[in-house]
Design a protein around this motif. Structure first.
Motif, PDB file in Angstrom:
ATOM      1  N   ASN A   1     -92.867 -85.449  41.425  1.00  0.00           N
ATOM      2  CA  ASN A   1     -91.708 -84.958  40.674  1.00  0.00           C
ATOM      3  C   ASN A   1     -91.985 -83.624  40.012  1.00  0.00           C
ATOM      4  O   ASN A   1     -92.032 -83.556  38.805  1.00  0.00           O
ATOM      5  N   GLN A   2     -92.186 -82.614  40.796  1.00  0.00           N
ATOM      6  CA  GLN A   2     -92.351 -81.246  40.280  1.00  0.00           C
ATOM      7  C   GLN A   2     -93.618 -81.070  39.441  1.00  0.00           C
ATOM      8  O   GLN A   2     -93.775 -80.076  38.760  1.00  0.00           O
ATOM      9  N   GLN A   3     -94.508 -82.066  39.464  1.00  0.00           N
ATOM     10  CA  GLN A   3     -95.727 -81.937  38.662  1.00  0.00           C
ATOM     11  C   GLN A   3     -96.958 -81.976  39.560  1.00  0.00           C
ATOM     12  O   GLN A   3     -96.923 -82.550  40.652  1.00  0.00           O
ATOM     13  N   PRO A   4     -98.080 -81.362  39.098  1.00  0.00           N
ATOM     14  CA  PRO A   4     -99.277 -81.324  39.945  1.00  0.00           C
ATOM     15  C   PRO A   4     -99.808 -82.722  40.273  1.00  0.00           C
ATOM     16  O   PRO A   4     -99.573 -83.673  39.522  1.00  0.00           O
ATOM     17  N   ASN A   5    -100.524 -82.793  41.380  1.00  0.00           N
ATOM     18  CA  ASN A   5    -101.181 -84.030  41.787  1.00  0.00           C
ATOM     19  C   ASN A   5    -102.175 -84.450  40.700  1.00  0.00           C
ATOM     20  O   ASN A   5    -103.072 -83.693  40.361  1.00  0.00           O
ATOM     21  N   PRO A   6    -101.991 -85.656  40.110  1.00  0.00           N
ATOM     22  CA  PRO A   6    -102.877 -86.047  39.001  1.00  0.00           C
ATOM     23  C   PRO A   6    -104.267 -86.510  39.440  1.00  0.00           C
ATOM     24  O   PRO A   6    -105.141 -86.718  38.597  1.00  0.00           O
TER      25      PRO A   6
ATOM     26  N   SER B   1     -91.853 -79.990  31.501  1.00  0.00           N
ATOM     27  CA  SER B   1     -90.706 -79.094  31.698  1.00  0.00           C
ATOM     28  C   SER B   1     -91.094 -77.852  32.506  1.00  0.00           C
ATOM     29  O   SER B   1     -90.231 -77.067  32.893  1.00  0.00           O
ATOM     30  N   VAL B   2     -92.406 -77.655  32.741  1.00  0.00           N
ATOM     31  CA  VAL B   2     -92.833 -76.501  33.537  1.00  0.00           C
ATOM     32  C   VAL B   2     -92.664 -76.846  35.014  1.00  0.00           C
ATOM     33  O   VAL B   2     -93.174 -77.866  35.482  1.00  0.00           O
ATOM     34  N   LEU B   3     -91.901 -76.006  35.724  1.00  0.00           N
ATOM     35  CA  LEU B   3     -91.621 -76.280  37.137  1.00  0.00           C
ATOM     36  C   LEU B   3     -92.795 -75.876  38.021  1.00  0.00           C
ATOM     37  O   LEU B   3     -93.591 -75.000  37.655  1.00  0.00           O
ATOM     38  N   LEU B   4     -92.846 -76.525  39.170  1.00  0.00           N
ATOM     39  CA  LEU B   4     -93.913 -76.233  40.130  1.00  0.00           C
ATOM     40  C   LEU B   4     -93.920 -74.748  40.522  1.00  0.00           C
ATOM     41  O   LEU B   4     -94.973 -74.131  40.653  1.00  0.00           O
ATOM     42  N   GLN B   5     -92.718 -74.169  40.671  1.00  0.00           N
ATOM     43  CA  GLN B   5     -92.630 -72.744  41.034  1.00  0.00           C
ATOM     44  C   GLN B   5     -93.258 -71.876  39.962  1.00  0.00           C
ATOM     45  O   GLN B   5     -93.904 -70.869  40.275  1.00  0.00           O
TER      46      GLN B   5
ATOM     47  N   TRP C   1    -108.181 -66.387  32.547  1.00  0.00           N
ATOM     48  CA  TRP C   1    -108.266 -67.511  31.627  1.00  0.00           C
ATOM     49  C   TRP C   1    -106.869 -67.924  31.138  1.00  0.00           C
ATOM     50  O   TRP C   1    -106.481 -69.093  31.218  1.00  0.00           O
ATOM     51  N   SER C   2    -106.085 -66.946  30.674  1.00  0.00           N
ATOM     52  CA  SER C   2    -104.768 -67.297  30.146  1.00  0.00           C
ATOM     53  C   SER C   2    -103.847 -67.789  31.264  1.00  0.00           C
ATOM     54  O   SER C   2    -103.019 -68.670  31.041  1.00  0.00           O
ATOM     55  N   SER C   3    -104.021 -67.256  32.472  1.00  0.00           N
ATOM     56  CA  SER C   3    -103.166 -67.743  33.561  1.00  0.00           C
ATOM     57  C   SER C   3    -103.509 -69.199  33.899  1.00  0.00           C
ATOM     58  O   SER C   3    -102.621 -69.992  34.199  1.00  0.00           O
ATOM     59  N   LEU C   4    -104.797 -69.549  33.804  1.00  0.00           N
ATOM     60  CA  LEU C   4    -105.185 -70.945  34.064  1.00  0.00           C
ATOM     61  C   LEU C   4    -104.564 -71.871  33.023  1.00  0.00           C
ATOM     62  O   LEU C   4    -104.065 -72.956  33.350  1.00  0.00           O
ATOM     63  N   ILE C   5    -104.589 -71.426  31.764  1.00  0.00           N
ATOM     64  CA  ILE C   5    -104.026 -72.253  30.687  1.00  0.00           C
ATOM     65  C   ILE C   5    -102.530 -72.483  30.933  1.00  0.00           C
ATOM     66  O   ILE C   5    -102.042 -73.608  30.848  1.00  0.00           O
ATOM     67  N   LYS C   6    -101.826 -71.405  31.309  1.00  0.00           N
ATOM     68  CA  LYS C   6    -100.374 -71.540  31.527  1.00  0.00           C
ATOM     69  C   LYS C   6    -100.065 -72.330  32.797  1.00  0.00           C
ATOM     70  O   LYS C   6     -99.131 -73.131  32.824  1.00  0.00           O
ATOM     71  N   THR C   7    -100.829 -72.071  33.849  1.00  0.00           N
ATOM     72  CA  THR C   7    -100.558 -72.730  35.128  1.00  0.00           C
ATOM     73  C   THR C   7    -100.667 -74.250  35.013  1.00  0.00           C
ATOM     74  O   THR C   7     -99.875 -74.984  35.602  1.00  0.00           O
ATOM     75  N   TYR C   8    -101.674 -74.711  34.259  1.00  0.00           N
ATOM     76  CA  TYR C   8    -101.931 -76.158  34.225  1.00  0.00           C
ATOM     77  C   TYR C   8    -101.566 -76.795  32.898  1.00  0.00           C
ATOM     78  O   TYR C   8    -102.050 -77.883  32.573  1.00  0.00           O
ATOM     79  N   LYS C   9    -100.691 -76.133  32.124  1.00  0.00           N
ATOM     80  CA  LYS C   9    -100.265 -76.677  30.835  1.00  0.00           C
ATOM     81  C   LYS C   9     -99.674 -78.069  31.036  1.00  0.00           C
ATOM     82  O   LYS C   9     -98.875 -78.289  31.948  1.00  0.00           O
ATOM     83  N   LYS C  10    -100.066 -79.006  30.143  1.00  0.00           N
ATOM     84  CA  LYS C  10     -99.534 -80.366  30.258  1.00  0.00           C
ATOM     85  C   LYS C  10     -98.151 -80.401  29.630  1.00  0.00           C
ATOM     86  O   LYS C  10     -98.001 -80.636  28.431  1.00  0.00           O
ATOM     87  N   ASP C  11     -97.143 -80.054  30.428  1.00  0.00           N
ATOM     88  CA  ASP C  11     -95.782 -80.005  29.920  1.00  0.00           C
ATOM     89  C   ASP C  11     -94.875 -80.250  31.120  1.00  0.00           C
ATOM     90  O   ASP C  11     -94.807 -79.428  32.035  1.00  0.00           O
TER      91      ASP C  11
ATOM     92  N   ARG D   1     -95.656 -72.798  37.917  1.00  0.00           N
ATOM     93  CA  ARG D   1     -97.105 -72.997  37.989  1.00  0.00           C
ATOM     94  C   ARG D   1     -97.684 -72.184  39.146  1.00  0.00           C
ATOM     95  O   ARG D   1     -98.752 -71.590  39.035  1.00  0.00           O
ATOM     96  N   ARG D   2     -96.957 -72.155  40.270  1.00  0.00           N
ATOM     97  CA  ARG D   2     -97.460 -71.406  41.427  1.00  0.00           C
ATOM     98  C   ARG D   2     -97.455 -69.908  41.131  1.00  0.00           C
ATOM     99  O   ARG D   2     -98.339 -69.179  41.606  1.00  0.00           O
ATOM    100  N   ALA D   3     -96.492 -69.453  40.341  1.00  0.00           N
ATOM    101  CA  ALA D   3     -96.475 -68.032  39.948  1.00  0.00           C
ATOM    102  C   ALA D   3     -97.702 -67.744  39.088  1.00  0.00           C
ATOM    103  O   ALA D   3     -98.364 -66.706  39.241  1.00  0.00           O
ATOM    104  N   GLY D   4     -98.028 -68.679  38.201  1.00  0.00           N
ATOM    105  CA  GLY D   4     -99.225 -68.535  37.365  1.00  0.00           C
ATOM    106  C   GLY D   4    -100.473 -68.489  38.230  1.00  0.00           C
ATOM    107  O   GLY D   4    -101.392 -67.693  37.992  1.00  0.00           O
ATOM    108  N   LEU D   5    -100.492 -69.335  39.238  1.00  0.00           N
ATOM    109  CA  LEU D   5    -101.643 -69.375  40.145  1.00  0.00           C
ATOM    110  C   LEU D   5    -101.815 -68.037  40.865  1.00  0.00           C
ATOM    111  O   LEU D   5    -102.942 -67.561  41.059  1.00  0.00           O
TER     112      LEU D   5
END
Ligand code: HEM
Length: 130
Positions: A35-40, A99-103, A87-97, A105-109
């Motif tokens: 559901n739009q969230q990373p593989n746990p 409401s953050v969409l997969l797209q 470092w900051s992109s990693l924090i944003k990409t994988y933030k436990k939230d 996160r991929r932009a952060g990546l």
């Protein structure tokens, strides 16, 4: 083996660990997403590997700067700035939230990938600014 060389080897080994953690974590944004969230799967292990490698890189990097008596090349400053971008992109990409969409996160990546590639490029090319 002298302390400088040993510290450099630990620094570069930690970088290898970071690259492994970076690639494996990136895969959680593409394989087995839920559901739009990373593989746990393997979340704790990947977070641990990322923390361990980043901590080692910062510690050994700081020790190396002191060992060199702060006599660093100009590109070193670019490397440190890109390191903070990474470092900051990693924090944003994988933030436990959730409401953050997969797209997003991929932009952060993508930003993190550009920063990491930039750092590796700098370290290999060691550009001289005349
Ligand atoms: C992902 C980030 C990083 C990568 C890929 C990386 C990679 C490397 C590599 C491959 C070397 C050996 C270069 C050579 O001697 O030919 C090196 C040296 C060095 N690194 Fe890093 N590094 C990273 C982050 C950092 C950070 C955050 C710092 C500072 C806190 C740092 C400080 C240093 C210093 C001072 C040296 C020079 C050692 C010397 O020439 O004696 N590095 N790094």
């Amino acid at each position: 083996m002298d302390a400088h060389l040993l510290t450099k080897i630990i620094h570069m080994s930690a970088v290898s660990l970071l690259i492994i953690a970076f690639v494996l974590r990136a895969a959680t944004l593409f394989i087995g997403v839920q559901n739009q969230q990373p593989n746990p799967k393997g979340f704790k292990g990947l977070v641990g590997l990322q923390h361990l490698s980043l901590t080692l890189i910062i510690l050994t990097g700081a020790i190396l700067v002191v060992m060199k008596n702060f006599d660093v090349a100009p590109w070193f400053y670019a490397k440190v700035i890109l390191f903070f971008v990474l470092w900051s992109s990693l924090i944003k990409t994988y933030k436990k939230d959730s409401s953050v969409l997969l797209q997003q996160r991929r932009a952060g990546l993508l930003i993190g990938t550009v920063a990491l590639a930039g750092i590796v490029g700098l370290v290999i090319i060691k550009p001289v600014f005349a």
